[in-house]
Each structure stands twice: as C-alpha cells, then as structure tokens.
Design an enzyme around this catalytic site. Structure first.
Site, PDB file in Angstrom:
ATOM      1  CB  SER A  37      -0.927   0.019   1.227  1.00 15.47           C
ATOM      2  OG  SER A  37      -1.846  -1.016   1.186  1.00 15.47           O
ATOM      3  CB  CYS A  41       2.315   8.449  -8.347  1.00 19.32           C
ATOM      4  SG  CYS A  41       1.193   7.388  -9.283  1.00 19.32           S
ATOM      5  NE  ARG A 442     -14.599  33.535 -26.714  1.00 22.23           N
ATOM      6  CZ  ARG A 442     -14.337  34.650 -26.046  1.00 22.23           C
ATOM      7  NH1 ARG A 442     -15.323  35.298 -25.424  1.00 22.23           N
ATOM      8  NH2 ARG A 442     -13.108  35.112 -25.951  1.00 22.23           N
TER       9      ARG A 442
END
Length: 451
Positions: A37, A41, A442
């Site tokens: 556990s 990373c 947009r």
C-alpha cells in the site's frame, strides 16, 4: 479469497472486509516486495528530495493490514494460477518454500512491469528502473555511491521527465535520450515541444529521435555510457523511463483473456470476462475509453484504487461498476505544469473521427493581477457534432488542474458549445473572465461552425 499484489488488492481487501465482517470472509494476500500500500507515483519526488522519507509514501503497513484481518504474506510471489482446480501456487522469495492455496474468489492485481529492452549491458550496475519502492531505494543508494555526477534518462514519458527533474535537483548533469521527436508522447508534438523548451531551460540535454543501442560498462562492470547509433553519452547512473506494460504473464499462462495492449479484459464489475469468481484491477487490466469507445491500457494509481473499491464491494456481496476513463493525467517539470485528457490527434484518427483543433495562448489569472503566467491550451472537437474530444494544457501555476473541467465535460459527452456556457468560478486571482478552458472551447465552437 486469494489476492495478489499492489494497490488494487490493498483497496479491495479492506472494502470486502468492511462489507462481510471478520468471520464470513477469509482474506489471504500475497506481495512479493518489501512494502504494501504505497504510492509509486511519489517515487520521483522522494528521489528528488521533495519527500524526505520513504515511509511517507506508505499508506498502510503489512502490520496494519493484518490488524484488519487480512493475512498478508510479504516476500511471497504467486508463480501459477490453476483456474480449474481453483488454487494458486506461491513461492517464498527469500526461501525455497512453495505451496498451493485454494480460493473461492480470486483477485488479480499484478500491476505493470517497466519496459526493459534487451540490449547489451542493460543489466549493468548503475542501470535502474523505477517502479517500486525497492527500485527507488536502489536508485538512491546508487546516486549516493556514485563518484561522478552524470546521469542519462532513457525515455521522455511521465517517468522519464519526472526523473530528469529529480536528478537535476540532486545536482546531476542530465541527458534525456528520447526515441520520439518531442518529449511526452501523451501530448501532440506541438505541445510536447513546449515541454522540451522548459527542460532545456533547466539545463537538461535533450537528445530526440534517438534510440539506445547498448549500455557501455567499465572494467568494474558499472555503467559508464549509453550509446545510440550516432553518439555515446557518459553516465554514472542510468534511469529507464521507457514506459510500462501490463504484468499478465500468470494470467496468460492460466488461459485468462487479454486484450490488444496485453491487459486483462474485465466487465464493468471488474470481473474477468468468462470467469464468475475471478476479478482483476489496477495496472494489469485494460479499461474502456469513454471518448473513443475502445479498450486501452492506462497505468495510474487513481484507477487502481477505484478498481479495488469496486472489486471489494462486489466480492463482499454488494454491487458496483467502473464505467471507464477519459485518459486524464497531469505532471510537471519544475514549475511547468503539463496536463492532458481525452484524445490526441492520432487517437482521433485511429478511432476514425473527423475533428478540428484549436490552440490558444492565455493566462491562468486576470492579466493585470500579479503573478499571471502564460498557459497554452489545445482542444480537439468532433467536426460535425462539436463533441469535445480532448484537451492538452501546458503552463505555469494553476494550469494542470484545469484539465479536470475538461475531464468532467468529456465524461458527460458535452459539446464545446456547452463547455463555453459552463458556470465556472471567476475572480481575478484565480482566472480571467473567460477561463482558459472556455477560451479554447469558444474558439473550437467557431471552428466547428466554420467546418
């Protein structure tokens, strides 16, 4: 229940225990390493010195698992799965003992293995992969023992880029040898070039369009250089950051189904297809890409933990599903933040999608507010429908996590016109009046209309 390895199991077992209680479910877990556990990373940040102590990366120790009623057997690896006999064969790593253990329900979380090309000298002293805490400790020991300060990183994906930064922070002269034209192949090349500019700005030597052909060693057997077809790059330490592949050799040998990327295939409940009492999760499985509709392999701790909770719920008698992913990932090179979600251009082409792309240069805060820094956003949209297909972001403080807006929009199947209308938070210290994602959406909406 028998379970093997990694973060997926370490989330699945406690969840199943919570639902079924200590008397209804016997849980046996096998882990071949020294740690359970933990956050893989976080290894580059431990190596780089941001995380001071290795144990800070450990979320739960073996003793803590055992206190919760999980029979966790460390330094023990599974070497065979007998699906017909519903049993597994385990071997003690530090001893000669082997034995069979029966199961009613089996969870496979064998993770991924680093790509390690078969090259002359690749196993020399001083050449390191970075996948486990054991790997990280071995690398740190090598850095402390090295007499020189030259490092070569092979590969320029997430691990390669993060390790290059970590080695720079350690005071090393760093060369990155990259097979691609630009670093970060998870980005389109026009965005990857922004990462390369930042890396060279840190003093990292980038060697692109180059493939390592061999690792050269000295008389003592220790690495002394990395060679390509055109040159040699001196090295006192070498870090492999070429990527990972699903670790499914046991599953393949047992006849379990694997996909095009080598990962185990599961249904939405993470049950291995065609096998009622076998589940799999984490880096050893393939998952559904919600944007392209195809299976893919993504090795991330976020997915592994979600898989674990889903598996634990189902094994424990509940019901939960994992619908899929959109491919969100973030990283950094010092203060440059890098993010992506959804499809790149080549992914869209592979999926047979017609698309438009736009790229905008904006800032993460109102331009007049102190600290406003540049940000580049690239957006892909489906040409006919306007459906958002992907977003890539490279910028300074506050850039990376903006990708979460796009990740939610992708999951919901929004069009770029709908993204433009989202009610996002605004104040000058946090955003321009038009958030960078909406500036891009947009412009993308206009490109869709013109197309």
């Amino acid at each position: 229940m028998f379970a093997r390895g990694g973060g997926g199991v370490c989330a699945a077992a406690p969840q199943a225990r919570r639902l079924r209680g200590p008397d209804e479910l016997e849980i046996v877990a096998f882990e071949r390493g020294h740690f359970s556990s933990y956050s893989a990373c976080g290894i580059p940040y431990w190596v780089g010195g941001d995380v001071e102590d290795r144990d800070q990366l450990v979320a739960r120790s073996p003793e803590e698992h055992r206190e919760r009623g999980i029979d966790l057997r460390m330094r023990t690896e599974v070497v065979e799965i007998d699906v017909t006999g519903r049993r597994v064969r385990a071997r003690e790593v530090d001893g000669a003992g082997e034995y069979w253990t029966s199961y009613d329900k089996l969870v496979i979380a064998t993770g991924a293995r680093p790509v390690r090309p078969e090259l002359p000298g690749i196993d020399a002293a001083g050449v390191h992969g970075v996948q486990t805490l054991d790997d990280g400790q071995a690398l740190l020991d090598s850095l402390r023992a090295a007499t020189g300060r030259r490092a070569v990183v092979v590969g320029a994906g997430y691990i390669g880029v993060e390790m290059a930064e970590a080695l720079i922070r350690r005071g090393y002269e760093v060369t990155v040898v990259n097979r691609g034209a630009e670093p970060m192949s998870t980005l389109d090349p026009d965005m990857g070039c922004l990462v390369r500019e930042a890396m060279t700005g840190l003093g990292i030597t980038m060697v692109d369009d180059a493939e390592v052909t061999k690792v050269l060693t000295g008389d003592d057997g220790h690495v002394r250089a990395v060679a390509t077809r055109d040159a040699e790059y001196p090295a006192d330490v070498v870090v492999l950051g070429i990527g990972v592949r699903p670790e499914t050799s046991l599953a393949r040998a047992a006849g379990l189904p694997v996909g095009a990327f080598g990962g185990l295939l599961t249904d939405l409940s993470m049950r291995v297809r065609g096998h009622e009492d076998i589940w799999a999760g984490g880096d050893c499985v393939e998952v559904l890409d919600l944007v392209s509709g195809r299976e893919r392999h993504i090795a991330l701790g976020t997915h592994a933990n979600k898989h674990g909770r889903i598996i634990g719920t189902n094994v424990g008698g509940g019901y939960a599903t994992f619908p899929g992913v959109v491919g969100t990932a973030v990283s950094k090179v010092c203060d440059l933040e890098i993010a992506r979600t959804g499809l790149r251009e080549k992914d869209a082409r592979r999926a047979g999608l017609q698309y438009v792309t736009v790229t905008v240069e904006t800032t993460g805060r109102a331009r007049y507010y102190p600290g406003a820094a540049p940000m580049t956003v690239k957006m892909l949209a489906e040409r006919d429908s306007g459906r958002l297909l992907g977003v890539q972001i490279v910028g300074r403080e506050g850039a990376a996590k903006r990708v979460d807006i796009a990740a939610v929009a992708l999951t919901a199947g929004l069009t770029v016109e709908q993204v433009t209308s989202l009610d996002l938070g605004y104040a000058p210290p946090f955003s321009p009046v038009w958030d960078p994602i909406q500036v891009a959406s947009r412009k993308a909406a206009g490109a869709v209309r013109n197309a």
